[in-house]
Write an enzyme that holds these catalytic residues in place. Structure first.
Site, PDB file in Angstrom:
ATOM      1  N   ASN A   1       0.723  -1.271  -0.044  1.00 23.63           N
ATOM      2  CA  ASN A   1       0.096   0.104  -0.075  1.00 23.63           C
ATOM      3  C   ASN A   1       1.050   1.057  -0.026  1.00 23.63           C
ATOM      4  OD1 ASN A   1      -1.746   2.195   0.403  1.00 23.63           O
ATOM      5  ND2 ASN A   1      -2.123   1.458   2.508  1.00 23.63           N
TER       6      ASN A   1
ATOM      7  N   LYS B   1       0.115   4.176   0.004  1.00 18.85           N
ATOM      8  CA  LYS B   1      -0.442   5.559   0.323  1.00 18.85           C
ATOM      9  C   LYS B   1      -0.061   6.646  -0.523  1.00 18.85           C
ATOM     10  CE  LYS B   1       0.164   3.254   5.030  1.00 18.85           C
ATOM     11  NZ  LYS B   1       0.286   3.417   6.191  1.00 18.85           N
TER      12      LYS B   1
ATOM     13  N   HIS C   1      -9.501   1.554   5.054  1.00 19.00           N
ATOM     14  CA  HIS C   1      -8.151   1.521   5.943  1.00 19.00           C
ATOM     15  C   HIS C   1      -8.267   2.433   6.880  1.00 19.00           C
ATOM     16  CE1 HIS C   1      -3.767   2.625   6.469  1.00 19.00           C
ATOM     17  NE2 HIS C   1      -3.378   1.534   6.048  1.00 19.00           N
TER      18      HIS C   1
ATOM     19  N   GLU D   1      -6.512   5.013   7.999  1.00 14.45           N
ATOM     20  CA  GLU D   1      -6.136   6.238   7.538  1.00 14.45           C
ATOM     21  C   GLU D   1      -7.558   6.749   7.117  1.00 14.45           C
ATOM     22  OE1 GLU D   1      -2.506   5.474   5.595  1.00 14.45           O
ATOM     23  OE2 GLU D   1      -1.650   4.877   7.458  1.00 14.45           O
TER      24      GLU D   1
ATOM     25  N   GLU E   1      -5.101  -4.573  10.744  1.00 19.66           N
ATOM     26  CA  GLU E   1      -4.112  -3.710  10.889  1.00 19.66           C
ATOM     27  C   GLU E   1      -4.213  -2.964  12.310  1.00 19.66           C
ATOM     28  OE1 GLU E   1      -2.014  -2.534   6.940  1.00 19.66           O
ATOM     29  OE2 GLU E   1      -3.935  -1.249   7.021  1.00 19.66           O
TER      30      GLU E   1
ATOM     31  N   GLY F   1       2.920   2.509  10.758  1.00 21.93           N
ATOM     32  CA  GLY F   1       3.904   3.523  10.507  1.00 21.93           C
ATOM     33  C   GLY F   1       4.528   3.778  11.809  1.00 21.93           C
TER      34      GLY F   1
ATOM     35  N   SER G   1       3.846  -2.006  10.330  1.00 20.67           N
ATOM     36  CA  SER G   1       5.359  -2.090  10.232  1.00 20.67           C
ATOM     37  C   SER G   1       5.657  -3.583  10.015  1.00 20.67           C
ATOM     38  CB  SER G   1       5.658  -1.702  11.844  1.00 20.67           C
ATOM     39  OG  SER G   1       5.435  -0.302  12.051  1.00 20.67           O
TER      40      SER G   1
HETATM   41  P1  13P Z   1       3.211   0.630   7.547  1.00 15.95           P
HETATM   42  O1  13P Z   1       3.891  -0.728   6.957  1.00 15.95           O
HETATM   43  O2  13P Z   1       4.188   1.650   7.257  1.00 15.95           O
HETATM   44  O3  13P Z   1       3.227   0.511   9.038  1.00 15.95           O
HETATM   45  O4  13P Z   1       1.727   0.664   7.076  1.00 15.95           O
HETATM   46  C1  13P Z   1       0.975  -0.382   7.322  1.00 15.95           C
HETATM   47  C2  13P Z   1      -0.248  -0.154   6.443  1.00 15.95           C
HETATM   48  O5  13P Z   1      -1.181   0.712   6.720  1.00 15.95           O
HETATM   49  C3  13P Z   1      -0.541  -0.684   5.232  1.00 15.95           C
HETATM   50  O6  13P Z   1      -1.713  -0.610   4.641  1.00 15.95           O
END
Ligand code: 13P
Length: 245
Positions: free
Chosen positions: A9, A11, A95, A97, A167, A173, A209
């Site tokens: 992903n 982002k 997601h 976010e 997640e 992150g 992560s």
């Molecule tokens: P990270 O791998 O940067 O922690 O992000 C995970 C994520 O949100 C994947 O959709």
């Protein structure tokens, strides 16, 4: 047997040039990987360009979001038929976010899920608890509500395309991965909530992560069927290592 999925992903990262350059370089590095699905989810403006590079390869294209109507006066939104038309076969839905910054709810997740299924896209439905919820001991309650409401009204035939991504928000992150045992505990709980006829077939990915040095241990857990990778999917070296865990 559930075929693992490693999905990147991206982002809101990578311009058109950077995105195309990445997949051109990734393609030959992973061309011999066939026992797991590889998915790249770039930002909408570069889907077509990335899709053109990976067409007829073993890398699939996914989008990071969609709207539930096929077309209409919905400024700024994109629909499932539009995603299909540029080569998408997967779409991330709900997601954390998007839940946090863009008002996604279990109700909108459910509408988007049905839009994806109507057009034969694999939906990757994201769920997960915040740090506060985990610390208050609410993890299982939160997960159960997200599954029951986000995935409601599915009939058995709908389930074959569904992919779930657990997640934990506190692991995204932050460099703070859930331990394989913490992840496995929730994954097994999620599987237990799914209809018995399909539960063993549904892929449940872990995200938060995921890095080259923790993917192997995560994938060794019986109910972890892949990874949804954020930061580490932005560099060829780390993403390739994760794909080839
Ligand atoms: P990270 O791998 O940067 O922690 O992000 C995970 C994520 O949100 C994947 O959709």
């Amino acid at each position: 047997m559930r075929k693992p999925i490693i999905a990147g992903n991206w982002k809101m990262y990578k311009t058109a040039f950077e995105a195309v350059d990445f997949v051109k370089n990734l393609k030959p590095e992973v061309s011999d990987v066939h026992d797991r699905a590889i998915v790249i989810c770039p930002p909408h403006p570069v889907l077509k360009d990335v899709g053109d590079v990976i067409r007829d390869s073993n890398i699939a294209l996914g989008a990071q979001n969609l709207f539930w109507e096929d077309e209409g006066a919905y400024t700024g939104e994109v629909s499932a038929p539009m995603l299909k038309s540029v080569g998408c076969t997967y779409v991330i839905i709900g997601h954390s976010e998007r839940r946090q910054f863009f008002g996604e709810t279990d109700e909108t997740v459910n509408k988007k899920l049905f839009a994806a299924l109507k057009h034969n896209l694999f939906p990757i439905v994201c769920i997960g608890e915040t740090l506060e919820q985990r610390e208050k001991g609410e993890t299982f309650e939160v997960i159960e509500k997200q599954i029951r409401e986000g995935l409601k009204n599915l009939v058995i035939s709908n389930w074959s395309l569904v992919v779930i991504a657990y997640e934990p928000v506190w692991a995204i992150g932050t460099g703070k991965t859930a331990t394989p045992q913490q992840a496995q505990e929730v994954h097994a709980f999620i599987r237990g909530l799914l209809p018995r006829d399909v539960a063993q077939e549904i892929r449940i990915l872990y995200g938060g992560s995921v890095k080259p040095d923790n993917i192997k241990e995560l994938m060794a857990q019986p109910d972890i069927d892949g990874g949804l990778v954020g930061g580490a999917s932005l560099k060829i070296e780390s993403f390739e290592k994760i794909v080839k865990y």
